[in-house]
Design an enzyme around this catalytic site. Sequence first.
Site, PDB file in Angstrom:
ATOM      1  N   VAL A  46       0.836  -1.202   0.000  1.00 55.30           N
ATOM      2  CA  VAL A  46       0.000   0.000   0.000  1.00 55.30           C
ATOM      3  C   VAL A  46       0.873   1.255   0.000  1.00 55.30           C
ATOM      4  CG1 VAL A  46      -1.781   1.302   1.252  1.00 55.30           C
ATOM      5  CG2 VAL A  46      -1.906  -1.193   1.141  1.00 55.30           C
ATOM      6  N   CYS A  47       1.987   1.216   0.696  1.00 53.35           N
ATOM      7  CA  CYS A  47       2.855   2.390   0.849  1.00 53.35           C
ATOM      8  C   CYS A  47       3.249   3.033  -0.483  1.00 53.35           C
ATOM      9  CB  CYS A  47       4.087   2.042   1.668  1.00 53.35           C
ATOM     10  SG  CYS A  47       3.704   1.440   3.331  1.00 53.35           S
ATOM     11  N   PRO A  48       3.704   2.267  -1.486  1.00 51.97           N
ATOM     12  CA  PRO A  48       4.083   2.938  -2.733  1.00 51.97           C
ATOM     13  C   PRO A  48       2.891   3.576  -3.448  1.00 51.97           C
ATOM     14  CG  PRO A  48       4.290   0.555  -2.974  1.00 51.97           C
ATOM     15  CD  PRO A  48       4.029   0.825  -1.524  1.00 51.97           C
ATOM     16  N   LEU A  51       2.503   6.956  -1.600  1.00 57.65           N
ATOM     17  CA  LEU A  51       3.598   7.868  -1.906  1.00 57.65           C
ATOM     18  C   LEU A  51       3.558   8.313  -3.369  1.00 57.65           C
ATOM     19  CD1 LEU A  51       6.372   6.090   0.171  1.00 57.65           C
ATOM     20  CD2 LEU A  51       5.301   8.291   0.679  1.00 57.65           C
TER      21      LEU A  51
END
Length: 187
Positions: A46-48, A51
């Site tokens: 999920v993080c990328p 970002l």
Amino acid sequence: MALINTEVKPFTATAFHNGSFVEVSDQDLRGKWSIVFFYPADFTFVCPTELGDLADHYADFTRLGVEIYSVSTDTHFTHKAWHETSDTIAKIQFPMIGDPSGEITRNFDAMREGQGLADRATFVIDPDGVIQLMEITSEGVGRNAAELLRKVKAAQYVREHPNEVCPAKWEEGDETLAPSLDLVGKI
């Protein structure tokens, strides 16, 4: 979690920014609007997406005088490696702060103790270094940069117009409210 209207605690850290390692501190958050955007870890799922969404909206934030600082408990070296190996992360132009000691993450009460990872936490900080907005979601719930942009505009509007407030779903240019005894029970 009583961080709203409190000043950011002192910190110093190393970030990966525009191809270099740079020092970042709480003093860098003064004199302009800032977003401190915590995420659990580099090279994840999920993080990328979050970002990358922020990177796609970065110009919109900078036009509002806002700097974004992403933070995870990874090192600045890991941020550099991720930036060099992911097309999504390569778009990032804002500082990616490494917080391997967890000091910054704990300062913002966003640490998952026992795991050494940051929560998905977002903080909007005014030019005086005071937290005006915070949002924390669970591991599987990604954030939306367009909604964050709307909230920043509302926070900036309220700061510039101290006798007005922004109602639910407020968008730039919409009517605001002027709190008064006359409005009680009529909205």
